[in-house]
Motif scaffolding. Structure first.
Motif, PDB file in Angstrom:
ATOM      1  N   ALA A   1       0.828  -1.208   0.000  1.00  0.00           N
ATOM      2  CA  ALA A   1       0.000   0.000   0.000  1.00  0.00           C
ATOM      3  C   ALA A   1       0.863   1.258   0.000  1.00  0.00           C
ATOM      4  CB  ALA A   1      -0.938  -0.010   1.204  1.00  0.00           C
ATOM      5  N   LEU A   2       1.943   1.263   0.773  1.00  0.00           N
ATOM      6  CA  LEU A   2       2.814   2.442   0.828  1.00  0.00           C
ATOM      7  C   LEU A   2       3.531   2.665  -0.493  1.00  0.00           C
ATOM      8  CD1 LEU A   2       4.276   2.148   4.435  1.00  0.00           C
ATOM      9  CD2 LEU A   2       2.427   3.629   3.614  1.00  0.00           C
ATOM     10  N   LEU A   3       3.937   1.598  -1.149  1.00  0.00           N
ATOM     11  CA  LEU A   3       4.591   1.748  -2.446  1.00  0.00           C
ATOM     12  C   LEU A   3       3.600   2.252  -3.496  1.00  0.00           C
ATOM     13  CD1 LEU A   3       7.171   1.535  -4.000  1.00  0.00           C
ATOM     14  CD2 LEU A   3       6.783  -0.919  -4.255  1.00  0.00           C
ATOM     15  N   VAL A   4       2.388   1.724  -3.487  1.00  0.00           N
ATOM     16  CA  VAL A   4       1.367   2.174  -4.438  1.00  0.00           C
ATOM     17  C   VAL A   4       1.039   3.646  -4.221  1.00  0.00           C
ATOM     18  CG1 VAL A   4      -1.077   1.940  -5.068  1.00  0.00           C
ATOM     19  CG2 VAL A   4       0.376  -0.089  -4.916  1.00  0.00           C
ATOM     20  N   VAL A   5       0.816   4.049  -2.966  1.00  0.00           N
ATOM     21  CA  VAL A   5       0.476   5.457  -2.720  1.00  0.00           C
ATOM     22  C   VAL A   5       1.638   6.360  -3.122  1.00  0.00           C
ATOM     23  CG1 VAL A   5       1.157   5.748  -0.288  1.00  0.00           C
ATOM     24  CG2 VAL A   5      -0.791   6.969  -1.168  1.00  0.00           C
ATOM     25  N   SER A   6       2.864   5.919  -2.909  1.00  0.00           N
ATOM     26  CA  SER A   6       4.026   6.718  -3.327  1.00  0.00           C
ATOM     27  C   SER A   6       4.023   6.941  -4.831  1.00  0.00           C
ATOM     28  CB  SER A   6       5.328   6.022  -2.921  1.00  0.00           C
ATOM     29  OG  SER A   6       5.463   5.972  -1.533  1.00  0.00           O
TER      30      SER A   6
ATOM     31  N   LEU B   1       1.453   6.661  -7.025  1.00  0.00           N
ATOM     32  CA  LEU B   1       0.300   7.421  -7.515  1.00  0.00           C
ATOM     33  C   LEU B   1       0.395   8.902  -7.166  1.00  0.00           C
ATOM     34  CD1 LEU B   1      -2.678   4.966  -6.851  1.00  0.00           C
ATOM     35  CD2 LEU B   1      -1.312   5.253  -8.932  1.00  0.00           C
ATOM     36  N   VAL B   2       0.804   9.213  -5.944  1.00  0.00           N
ATOM     37  CA  VAL B   2       0.919  10.619  -5.546  1.00  0.00           C
ATOM     38  C   VAL B   2       2.073  11.290  -6.296  1.00  0.00           C
ATOM     39  CG1 VAL B   2       1.387  12.192  -3.615  1.00  0.00           C
ATOM     40  CG2 VAL B   2      -0.212  10.290  -3.325  1.00  0.00           C
TER      41      VAL B   2
ATOM     42  N   VAL C   1      -8.874  -2.889  -0.033  1.00  0.00           N
ATOM     43  CA  VAL C   1      -8.516  -1.491   0.201  1.00  0.00           C
ATOM     44  C   VAL C   1      -8.361  -0.815  -1.154  1.00  0.00           C
ATOM     45  CG1 VAL C   1      -6.677   0.011   1.077  1.00  0.00           C
ATOM     46  CG2 VAL C   1      -7.369  -1.997   2.381  1.00  0.00           C
ATOM     47  N   VAL C   2      -8.897   0.395  -1.275  1.00  0.00           N
ATOM     48  CA  VAL C   2      -8.741   1.170  -2.502  1.00  0.00           C
ATOM     49  C   VAL C   2      -7.946   2.430  -2.183  1.00  0.00           C
ATOM     50  CG1 VAL C   2      -9.909   2.454  -4.337  1.00  0.00           C
ATOM     51  CG2 VAL C   2     -10.893   0.309  -3.488  1.00  0.00           C
ATOM     52  N   ILE C   3      -6.872   2.606  -2.927  1.00  0.00           N
ATOM     53  CA  ILE C   3      -6.066   3.823  -2.866  1.00  0.00           C
ATOM     54  C   ILE C   3      -6.339   4.559  -4.167  1.00  0.00           C
ATOM     55  CG2 ILE C   3      -3.737   4.787  -2.797  1.00  0.00           C
ATOM     56  CD1 ILE C   3      -2.923   2.051  -1.442  1.00  0.00           C
ATOM     57  N   ALA C   4      -6.811   5.790  -4.070  1.00  0.00           N
ATOM     58  CA  ALA C   4      -7.120   6.568  -5.268  1.00  0.00           C
ATOM     59  C   ALA C   4      -6.521   7.962  -5.130  1.00  0.00           C
ATOM     60  CB  ALA C   4      -8.631   6.666  -5.462  1.00  0.00           C
ATOM     61  N   VAL C   5      -6.031   8.471  -6.248  1.00  0.00           N
ATOM     62  CA  VAL C   5      -5.458   9.820  -6.275  1.00  0.00           C
ATOM     63  C   VAL C   5      -6.097  10.574  -7.431  1.00  0.00           C
ATOM     64  CG1 VAL C   5      -3.354  11.188  -6.533  1.00  0.00           C
ATOM     65  CG2 VAL C   5      -3.297   9.053  -5.218  1.00  0.00           C
TER      66      VAL C   5
ATOM     67  N   GLY D   1     -14.456  16.998 -13.314  1.00  0.00           N
ATOM     68  CA  GLY D   1     -13.180  17.367 -13.926  1.00  0.00           C
ATOM     69  C   GLY D   1     -12.032  16.544 -13.374  1.00  0.00           C
ATOM     70  N   GLY D   2     -11.043  16.343 -14.194  1.00  0.00           N
ATOM     71  CA  GLY D   2      -9.874  15.581 -13.791  1.00  0.00           C
ATOM     72  C   GLY D   2     -10.107  14.081 -13.867  1.00  0.00           C
ATOM     73  N   LYS D   3      -9.246  13.353 -13.163  1.00  0.00           N
ATOM     74  CA  LYS D   3      -9.320  11.890 -13.202  1.00  0.00           C
ATOM     75  C   LYS D   3      -8.865  11.317 -11.865  1.00  0.00           C
ATOM     76  CE  LYS D   3      -4.640  11.429 -14.995  1.00  0.00           C
ATOM     77  NZ  LYS D   3      -4.304  12.830 -14.902  1.00  0.00           N
ATOM     78  N   TRP D   4      -9.359  10.140 -11.566  1.00  0.00           N
ATOM     79  CA  TRP D   4      -8.932   9.362 -10.410  1.00  0.00           C
ATOM     80  C   TRP D   4      -8.127   8.177 -10.915  1.00  0.00           C
ATOM     81  CZ3 TRP D   4      -9.561  10.602  -5.361  1.00  0.00           C
ATOM     82  CH2 TRP D   4     -10.496  11.594  -5.055  1.00  0.00           C
ATOM     83  N   ILE D   5      -6.927   8.023 -10.427  1.00  0.00           N
ATOM     84  CA  ILE D   5      -6.133   6.825 -10.706  1.00  0.00           C
ATOM     85  C   ILE D   5      -6.182   6.015  -9.426  1.00  0.00           C
ATOM     86  CG2 ILE D   5      -3.863   5.923 -11.320  1.00  0.00           C
ATOM     87  CD1 ILE D   5      -3.360   8.516 -12.815  1.00  0.00           C
ATOM     88  N   TRP D   6      -6.565   4.746  -9.541  1.00  0.00           N
ATOM     89  CA  TRP D   6      -6.845   3.971  -8.364  1.00  0.00           C
ATOM     90  C   TRP D   6      -6.232   2.571  -8.411  1.00  0.00           C
ATOM     91  CZ3 TRP D   6      -9.464  -0.435  -9.542  1.00  0.00           C
ATOM     92  CH2 TRP D   6     -10.146  -0.444 -10.762  1.00  0.00           C
ATOM     93  N   SER D   7      -6.084   2.018  -7.235  1.00  0.00           N
ATOM     94  CA  SER D   7      -5.549   0.674  -7.070  1.00  0.00           C
ATOM     95  C   SER D   7      -6.335  -0.023  -5.974  1.00  0.00           C
ATOM     96  CB  SER D   7      -4.078   0.753  -6.655  1.00  0.00           C
ATOM     97  OG  SER D   7      -3.610  -0.469  -6.146  1.00  0.00           O
ATOM     98  N   ARG D   8      -6.728  -1.252  -6.228  1.00  0.00           N
ATOM     99  CA  ARG D   8      -7.375  -2.086  -5.203  1.00  0.00           C
ATOM    100  C   ARG D   8      -6.381  -3.161  -4.779  1.00  0.00           C
ATOM    101  NH1 ARG D   8     -12.233  -3.155  -3.214  1.00  0.00           N
ATOM    102  NH2 ARG D   8     -13.332  -1.872  -4.753  1.00  0.00           N
ATOM    103  N   ILE D   9      -6.208  -3.274  -3.467  1.00  0.00           N
ATOM    104  CA  ILE D   9      -5.334  -4.302  -2.904  1.00  0.00           C
ATOM    105  C   ILE D   9      -6.192  -5.159  -1.986  1.00  0.00           C
ATOM    106  CG2 ILE D   9      -3.293  -4.777  -1.517  1.00  0.00           C
ATOM    107  CD1 ILE D   9      -2.248  -1.980  -2.315  1.00  0.00           C
ATOM    108  N   ARG D  10      -6.171  -6.449  -2.213  1.00  0.00           N
ATOM    109  CA  ARG D  10      -6.964  -7.353  -1.392  1.00  0.00           C
ATOM    110  C   ARG D  10      -6.129  -7.786  -0.185  1.00  0.00           C
ATOM    111  NH1 ARG D  10      -9.736 -11.023  -4.979  1.00  0.00           N
ATOM    112  NH2 ARG D  10     -11.081  -9.229  -5.167  1.00  0.00           N
ATOM    113  N   PRO D  11      -6.663  -7.540   1.035  1.00  0.00           N
ATOM    114  CA  PRO D  11      -5.908  -7.948   2.244  1.00  0.00           C
ATOM    115  C   PRO D  11      -5.943  -9.459   2.446  1.00  0.00           C
ATOM    116  CG  PRO D  11      -7.864  -6.669   2.853  1.00  0.00           C
ATOM    117  CD  PRO D  11      -7.837  -6.768   1.368  1.00  0.00           C
TER     118      PRO D  11
END
Length: 142
Positions: free
Chosen positions: A43-48, A50-51, A74-78, A132-142
């Motif tokens: 999750a930390l690598l994905v958020v790094s 995407l942000v 868990v969904v991480i979206a930016v 407006g804009g876009k969401w880039i997202w990732s789902r990680i299954r725990p």
């Protein structure tokens, strides 16, 4: 910062390098609170990734981090205001010879982050935002 009763997080950030560290700190705390320690590193690598991408595409403009969970994970979206879709470099086996390690080109070796996000995600994608804009997202299954 907005936090829902379920512990979901929605946080506006500025498109600066410091946004990455702040986003990692917030996601780290929330994932630990949910006791999903086994997916914390992913999750930390994905958020790094995407942000970082959002901050580079929209420097010194607002970006948003959203972290939520449901029955599927868990969904991480930016979110970023820029409509340009991220472009991953063509996938290939990397060797040290592929990288330019000279001081002048040190920061030019990027572009592999989307492959990392894809590898760590159960599913990932890009969704246009009607406002407006876009969401880039990732789902990680725990």
């Amino acid at each position: 910062m907005v936090m829902t009763a379920s512990g979901d997080l929605l946080m506006p950030l500025m498109g600066t390098p410091s946004a990455v560290g702040l986003a990692r700190t917030l996601v780290d705390a929330r994932i630990r609170n949910w006791t999903y320690f086994h997916i914390l590193d992913a999750a930390l690598l994905v958020v790094s990734e995407l942000v970082t991408n959002a901050a580079r595409q929209t420097p010194h403009r607002e970006i948003r981090l959203q972290l939520s969970r449901d029955a599927d994970g868990v969904v991480i979206a930016v979110w970023a205001a820029d409509y340009v879709l991220p472009q991953a470099k063509p996938a290939k086996e990397l060797t040290l010879e592929d990288l330019d390690l000279s001081e002048e080109a040190f920061d030019d070796n990027g572009g592999w982050g989307l492959h990392i996000v894809q590898a760590l995600s159960t599913k990932c994608g890009v969704t246009g935002d009607p406002a407006g804009g876009k969401w880039i997202w990732s789902r990680i299954r725990p």
